[in-house]
Scaffold this active site. Structure first.
Site, mmCIF file in Angstrom:
data_model
loop_
_atom_site.group_PDB
_atom_site.id
_atom_site.type_symbol
_atom_site.label_atom_id
_atom_site.label_comp_id
_atom_site.label_asym_id
_atom_site.label_seq_id
_atom_site.Cartn_x
_atom_site.Cartn_y
_atom_site.Cartn_z
ATOM 1 N N SER A 134 0.840 -1.196 0.000
ATOM 2 C CA SER A 134 0.000 0.000 0.000
ATOM 3 C C SER A 134 0.871 1.239 0.000
ATOM 4 O O SER A 134 2.001 1.225 0.516
ATOM 5 C CB SER A 134 -0.910 0.005 1.236
ATOM 6 O OG SER A 134 -1.580 1.247 1.366
ATOM 7 N N TYR A 141 -2.456 -0.300 10.607
ATOM 8 C CA TYR A 141 -2.476 -0.658 9.191
ATOM 9 C C TYR A 141 -1.195 -0.214 8.494
ATOM 10 O O TYR A 141 -0.547 -0.994 7.776
ATOM 11 C CB TYR A 141 -3.705 -0.043 8.529
ATOM 12 C CG TYR A 141 -3.799 -0.284 7.039
ATOM 13 C CD1 TYR A 141 -4.178 -1.526 6.536
ATOM 14 C CD2 TYR A 141 -3.519 0.739 6.137
ATOM 15 C CE1 TYR A 141 -4.262 -1.740 5.180
ATOM 16 C CE2 TYR A 141 -3.603 0.528 4.767
ATOM 17 C CZ TYR A 141 -3.982 -0.714 4.291
ATOM 18 O OH TYR A 141 -4.060 -0.925 2.938
#
Length: 700
Positions: free
Chosen positions: A577, A590
């Site tokens: 990501s 995250y």
């Protein structure tokens, strides 16, 4: 779908009402599909059918007799009318005046296009004269196991007479071609009451002037042979009786999972191969039999069997009574080298002055006592079909050797078919393989938007794909969609929780048995969470780390084991990501887990490089469409973080990007394809950001 009815007899499926509504050419297609629906009649791609039909000549308007016959390639069980060649009978008969004898019969193939009716683009096959010159309107040529068991016996002529009397004749072995067509014509003219003929080491021809009678004759002939063999062999142990008892099913799969990647690596030097495992009862009986080594060494008889399975199989040295997988793995190198040397010697003994260069010298079929049969080929369908053909060969050997002495094709005859210049020309006309042909990929999170899009990209380039996901319902739905588009052979699923060590290990074992190994690993399984650090529970932190860090580690570790066993390199792609490089507010767990993924990829790139294993990262950002992580709480949390609603979140992400563009699952899939393909063969340890531009995520 291929249909095998219950019981030993083949069911007559002819529907007279339906057939009477069809044209003669449509009736031929109907008959062909019925015959091809049962593998006991003929195997996939085997056999051919024909009808001589009166048609209107498109030039003269006059009626002309036209031969409709299955064209080159294709399968009578699944073909449509476009699979038939159409040729003027008048012109086919005129070819007899051009024939210069058996030494020149191959040149007759070049004349067949000149006989084409109505500019039909379907190329006529080498078997066209075999149908044209039988003086009956309808002809079936099939390869039933029960008939080939007669045809492959050392006394096949006598057996044919004993079983059928004068109703079915016999002709000695002759390679398919123009000369055999003339032989069939001569037989029919001299034996007007015969309903068909057994071709030695080949198959069955049946004929009639009525389509339904022709179909019924074919089935009756096969069923009569089946009944005869059942009576004759009822008290005879198959293949000389049992020598090895089959291992339990789970143990058979465990052995196959260990052997297949090793074999695959040893035989994929020139091009990647895909494997298929078969442990059905017929296979287990054969591989565990006393006479298996002797029969396997004789090779197959029917040319269709032989072309799919090579001169003979490789019998793996494995004792199921004292299973030592490590010893077998150690010995595989010598076994495969010995097979290659034997095949090369066969080529050198039999080659002619104009023979094509030697082809892949590796075995197609691998027989493992107590375990089953492994086949390898350029793609999954071919590997599966090759296995089906060898099962047909097993059935033939069972019957033939029980009532007589089974014999394979003479070595020179086998070579002349395998390296036939006409067969070589057909191979040369085949399209070039796609970029990922022969490659096997696993995609975790395969039921989500990015995972499914990546699978589509790989499948479109010829790869086999295993979809792994924890969502059983979505997994089944995605697999059904992909199988409908690309075929069932190339899509498999495994329900897998990436945090479970046992589940990940089991997934790779299943993949090894289904496809033979792995080449491409896409770690894409994920979750997303949003919480300020003071609101981040230990449970939430551990959940992110477990799935996004530990899960990626487990998938990579087990992949490395298989890739190392194969020894042919591979590609690993981490879908991380933008948040792994650029911090985002309210997502510490995250972002940290995603940063862990990126650094793990760097570490693996170092370890994998000496073995040709490349590890790279794709960093998406804000892929909302089709993504399961953007449903539910995460969407609400991110919308709240940025002070917008659900509808405005995608627009906000687009506007904050440098390029002002939305990022779609297909965009990520393209990057995953780049890293999986040879386009990136000199790239490892790299990162591609697919985020429409984010200055904070620029790599430094």
């Amino acid at each position: 779908m291929l249909k095998t009815v219950s019981g030993s007899r083949i069911e007559n499926l002819w529907d007279e009402t339906h057939a009477n509504s069809l044209s003669e050419s449509d009736k031929l297609l109907y008959r062909s599909n019925l015959l091809g629906s049962d593998k006991r009649v003929t195997n996939y791609g085997g056999g051919n059918t024909s009808a001589k039909v009166m048609e209107t000549d498109p030039l003269t308007g006059a009626m002309a007799e036209v031969l409709w016959v299955k064209g080159s390639g294709g399968d009578i069980g699944t073909m449509d009318k476009a699979g038939f060649s159409t040729l003027y009978m008048e012109k086919l008969n005129a070819l007899k005046g051009l024939y210069r004898g058996v030494a020149f019969e191959d040149e007759m193939v070049a004349y067949l296009p000149h006989c084409t009716f109505n500019l039909n683009p379907r190329a006529a096959s080498i078997d066209t004269p075999l149908h044209a010159y039988v003086p009956k309107k309808h002809v079936d040529h099939v390869h039933p196991d029960a008939i080939i068991a007669i045809a492959a016996a050392s006394n096949s002529k006598e057996l044919t007479q004993q079983i059928f009397g004068g109703s079915i004749g016999w002709l000695p072995w002759k390679k398919p071609g123009y000369e055999l067509g003339l032989w069939l014509e001569d037989f029919c003219l001299k034996n007007p009451d015969a309903k068909g003929v057994v071709l030695e080491s080949h198959g069955l021809f049946c004929w009639d002037d009525d389509a339904e009678v022709c179909y019924a004759t074919t089935l009756e002939t096969i069923n009569h042979a089946i009944a005869w063999f059942e009576e004759q062999t009822a008290d005879i142990p198959a293949f000389g009786g049992e020598r090895h008892t089959a291992l339990p099913s789970a143990e058979r799969r465990r052995v196959a999972a260990a052997l297949m990647p090793a074999i695959r690596g040893m035989i994929s030097g020139d091009s990647h191969k895909v494997g298929h495992f078969d442990d059905q009862d017929a296979v287990l009986q054969f591989v565990g039999a006393n006479d298996m080594p002797r029969l396997a060494a004789l090779g197959t008889s029917c040319p269709d069997h032989f072309l799919r399975t090579k001169i003979r199989p490789l019998v793996v040295d494995f004792d199921p009574a004292n299973p030592d997988i490590d010893a077998t793995l150690t010995g595989l190198t010598d076994m495969i080298e010995a097979y290659r040397a034997d095949y090369t010697a066969y080529y050198e003994r039999c080659k002619n002055a104009d023979s094509p260069a030697i082809r892949d010298p590796n075995a197609v079929v691998y027989l493992v006592p107590g375990v089953g049969m492994i086949t390898f080929a350029k793609d999954k369908a071919t590997a599966r079909i090759s296995g089906e053909f060898y099962v047909n060969a097993i059935n033939v050997m069972r019957g033939s050797d029980a009532v007589s002495n089974y014999q394979g094709l003479p070595e020179q005859e086998a070579f002349d078919i395998e390296y036939w210049l006409l067969e070589e020309a057909k191979l040369q006309r085949m399209p070039q393989p796609k970029a990922l042909a022969g490659r096997v990929a696993i995609v975790t999170g395969g039921a989500g938007g990015i995972g499914a899009a990546t699978a589509v990209r790989y499948l479109s380039e010829g790869a086999c794909v295993v979809l792994a996901d924890i969502d059983k319902a979505s997994l089944a739905e995605t697999a059904q969609t992909l199988a409908g588009k690309f075929g069932k052979d190339v899509v498999r699923t495994v329900e897998m929780n990436v945090t479970s060590e046992e589940a990940v290990i089991a997934a790779y074992a299943d993949m090894a048995v289904e496809f033979g190994g792995v080449d491409i690993v896409v770690s894409n399984a994920g979750i997303a969470s949003s919480a300020k650090v003071e609101d981040t529970s230990l449970e939430l932190w551990n959940k992110n780390m477990s799935i996004l860090s530990t899960g990626y580690f487990l998938v990579a570790r087990e992949a490395f084991k298989v890739l190392m066993a194969q020894g042919i390199g591979g590609s690993m792609v981490f879908v991380a990501s933008k948040n792994g490089l650029a911090a985002s507010p309210g997502a510490a767990a995250y972002c940290t887990a995603k940063a862990s993924e990126i650094h793990l990829a760097r570490c693996l790139a170092l370890e994998g490089a000496p073995h040709g294993i490349r590890v790279n990262v794709v960093n998406p950002d804000a892929v909302l469409r089709g993504s399961k992580i953007w449903s539910g709480e995460w969407l609400d949390q991110r919308a709240a973080t940025y002070g917008t609603d659900k509808g405005g979140l995608e627009e906000m992400y687009r506007e904050r990007s440098l390029l002002k563009r939305s990022v779609l699952p297909e965009d990520i899939a393209e990057a995953c394809y780049f890293f999986a393909s040879d386009l990136s063969s000199k790239s490892t340890g790299n990162i591609i950001n697919v985020d429409a531009g984010n200055v904070q995520a620029f790599t430094r």
